[in-house]
Design a protein around this motif. Structure first.
Motif, PDB file in Angstrom:
ATOM      1  N   SER A  59       0.815  -1.216   0.000  1.00  0.00           N
ATOM      2  CA  SER A  59       0.000   0.000   0.000  1.00  0.00           C
ATOM      3  C   SER A  59       0.848   1.266   0.000  1.00  0.00           C
ATOM      4  O   SER A  59       0.325   2.357  -0.157  1.00  0.00           O
ATOM      5  CB  SER A  59      -0.939   0.005   1.201  1.00  0.00           C
ATOM      6  N   LYS A  60       2.160   1.119   0.187  1.00  0.00           N
ATOM      7  CA  LYS A  60       3.043   2.296   0.155  1.00  0.00           C
ATOM      8  C   LYS A  60       3.380   2.706  -1.279  1.00  0.00           C
ATOM      9  O   LYS A  60       3.956   3.766  -1.490  1.00  0.00           O
ATOM     10  CB  LYS A  60       4.356   1.993   0.886  1.00  0.00           C
ATOM     11  N   VAL A  61       3.091   1.830  -2.253  1.00  0.00           N
ATOM     12  CA  VAL A  61       3.490   2.105  -3.635  1.00  0.00           C
ATOM     13  C   VAL A  61       2.330   2.751  -4.391  1.00  0.00           C
ATOM     14  O   VAL A  61       1.219   2.229  -4.411  1.00  0.00           O
ATOM     15  CB  VAL A  61       3.919   0.805  -4.348  1.00  0.00           C
ATOM     16  N   TYR A  62       2.610   3.880  -4.999  1.00  0.00           N
ATOM     17  CA  TYR A  62       1.619   4.578  -5.817  1.00  0.00           C
ATOM     18  C   TYR A  62       1.844   4.202  -7.276  1.00  0.00           C
ATOM     19  O   TYR A  62       2.957   4.305  -7.778  1.00  0.00           O
ATOM     20  CB  TYR A  62       1.784   6.086  -5.687  1.00  0.00           C
ATOM     21  N   PHE A  63       0.795   3.777  -7.950  1.00  0.00           N
ATOM     22  CA  PHE A  63       0.887   3.450  -9.367  1.00  0.00           C
ATOM     23  C   PHE A  63       0.152   4.518 -10.162  1.00  0.00           C
ATOM     24  O   PHE A  63      -0.954   4.904  -9.805  1.00  0.00           O
ATOM     25  CB  PHE A  63       0.248   2.086  -9.646  1.00  0.00           C
ATOM     26  N   SER A  64       0.782   4.976 -11.252  1.00  0.00           N
ATOM     27  CA  SER A  64       0.128   5.980 -12.090  1.00  0.00           C
ATOM     28  C   SER A  64       0.079   5.486 -13.518  1.00  0.00           C
ATOM     29  O   SER A  64       1.039   4.904 -14.019  1.00  0.00           O
ATOM     30  CB  SER A  64       0.900   7.294 -12.067  1.00  0.00           C
ATOM     31  N   PHE A  65      -1.046   5.758 -14.163  1.00  0.00           N
ATOM     32  CA  PHE A  65      -1.174   5.464 -15.583  1.00  0.00           C
ATOM     33  C   PHE A  65      -1.641   6.736 -16.267  1.00  0.00           C
ATOM     34  O   PHE A  65      -2.532   7.414 -15.779  1.00  0.00           O
ATOM     35  CB  PHE A  65      -2.177   4.332 -15.815  1.00  0.00           C
ATOM     36  N   SER A  66      -1.012   7.047 -17.401  1.00  0.00           N
ATOM     37  CA  SER A  66      -1.442   8.245 -18.112  1.00  0.00           C
ATOM     38  C   SER A  66      -1.288   8.097 -19.609  1.00  0.00           C
ATOM     39  O   SER A  66      -0.523   7.262 -20.100  1.00  0.00           O
ATOM     40  CB  SER A  66      -0.658   9.467 -17.635  1.00  0.00           C
TER      41      SER A  66
END
Ligand SMILES: [Zn+2]
Length: 350
Positions: A59-66
């Motif tokens: 839960s500490k990892v942020y995933f981004s998609f763009s």
């Protein structure tokens, strides 16, 4: 039926006196060091809540998609070379010191051109004029990043695959005499792999301004001769505006500018051609992270805050991931019904 309070007290009082007498009066008030030393341990009443270590870590990892829009500018100067333009043909370049050594495809794989040149060809050498070509490429990026955040800083990495259509290369000089040329295969995927550092620099309610840099390597496609290319590290500087919906979900828009270049060695000479491939991007996407707690499994459970069933803690079912919630009470309907819709105009909405 419960007994009246006074009766309970009457029964309890002699027992309490006995305990005080037996334990010497003082030690009954002493703090115990371990839960096991307690006369009546707390765990008789409360179950210790269990935590999922792996999930907490994930839960500490942020995933981004763009995705979005990219405009790449290919540009090169032909210092040390000349341009030869034959009628009804793509332009060629020649070695500035030896006009009989000619090349085509000097953007990607450098092909020697040995055919005879017909009469009436236009030629110009770079020692008398500034020569070069440029092209614009339209692209659609698909970008995936993962990062962790501590305090206002973030660090991570990612991968971006940009579908790019490289336009015609137009001469930067002698546009009347020199025609344009295009790559054999204009459509391609440009790949980026990078490390990322950034920081939040401004916050306004649920909006934040984040500046960050992507630094890494890139590939322009298999038709670019890897053995002749000497690629630079690329640097992409961006500023994104993020809208926080909850601690797990954000939307963002990230304009950025990217600087990259490569040198192409020209065989049979000691010369290289310097190509710059800078680009402008506007990415739009979302950031998501796994909530520390699993969503409550009980369909009928209406709890609006984090709560426990048995020895496990759960997230409220009532809160979608994109809604913020105060950890002490639910915030599912922040706008009261009396302030919604046509009720806004009513003096007495209820
Ligand atoms: Zn529940």
């Amino acid at each position: 039926m419960s007994k009246p309070k006074s009766t309970v007290l009457k029964r309890f009082f002699p027992i309490l006196c006995l305990i005080i007498a037996l334990t010497g009066g003082t030690s009954v008030y002493a703090q115990y060091q371990r839960e096991g030393d307690a006369t009546i341990p707390l765990e008789y009443f409360y179950i210790e809540r269990q935590h999922n270590g792996l999930r907490t870590l994930l839960s500490k990892v942020y995933f981004s998609f763009s995705t979005g829009y990219a405009n790449t500018t290919f540009r090169h100067d032909l210092d040390g070379f000349g341009i030869l333009q034959q009628a009804d043909a793509a332009p060629l370049i020649f070695d500035g010191d030896n006009a009989t050594v000619r090349y085509s495809n000097w953007t990607n794989d450098v092909t020697q051109y040995n055919d005879a040149v017909g009469p009436g060809a236009f030629s110009v050498n770079s020692d008398t004029a500034a020569l070069g070509f440029r092209s614009n490429a339209f692209g659609i990026p698909l970008k995936l990043t993962a990062h962790i955040e501590f305090d206002r800083y973030r660090i991570g990495g990612g991968y971006s695959l940009d579908y790019t259509r490289v336009g015609e290369f137009e001469p930067t000089n002698f546009g009347d005499q020199v025609s344009s040329y295009s790559l054999e295969r204009p459509g391609r995927f440009i790949k980026h792999y990078f490390g990322m550092i950034g920081a939040t620099v401004y916050r306004y309610y649920e909006y934040t301004l984040v500046v960050d840099a992507n630094i890494g390597g890139y590939s322009l496609g298999s038709d670019f001769a890897a053995n002749l290319m000497n690629k630079s590290v690329y640097v992409n500087l961006g500023a994104s505006v993020e809208r926080q919906f909850s601690e797990y979900f954000r939307l963002f828009i990230r304009p950025s500018y990217e600087v990259k270049s490569y040198k192409l060695s020209i065989p049979e000479t000691t010369q290289t051609l310097h190509h710059s491939v800078n680009a402008l991007y506007v990415n739009v996407g979302f950031t998501w992270r796994l909530p520390e707690l699993r969503r409550c499994f009980l369909k009928s459970c209406h709890a609006q805050i984090n709560h426990a069933h048995g020895n496990r803690e759960y997230r409220s079912r009532r809160h979608p991931i994109y809604k913020k919630q105060n950890p002490h009470y639910g915030e599912n309907y922040p706008v009261l019904i009396k302030y919604k819709g046509k009720n806004k105009r009513k003096l007495n909405p209820y």
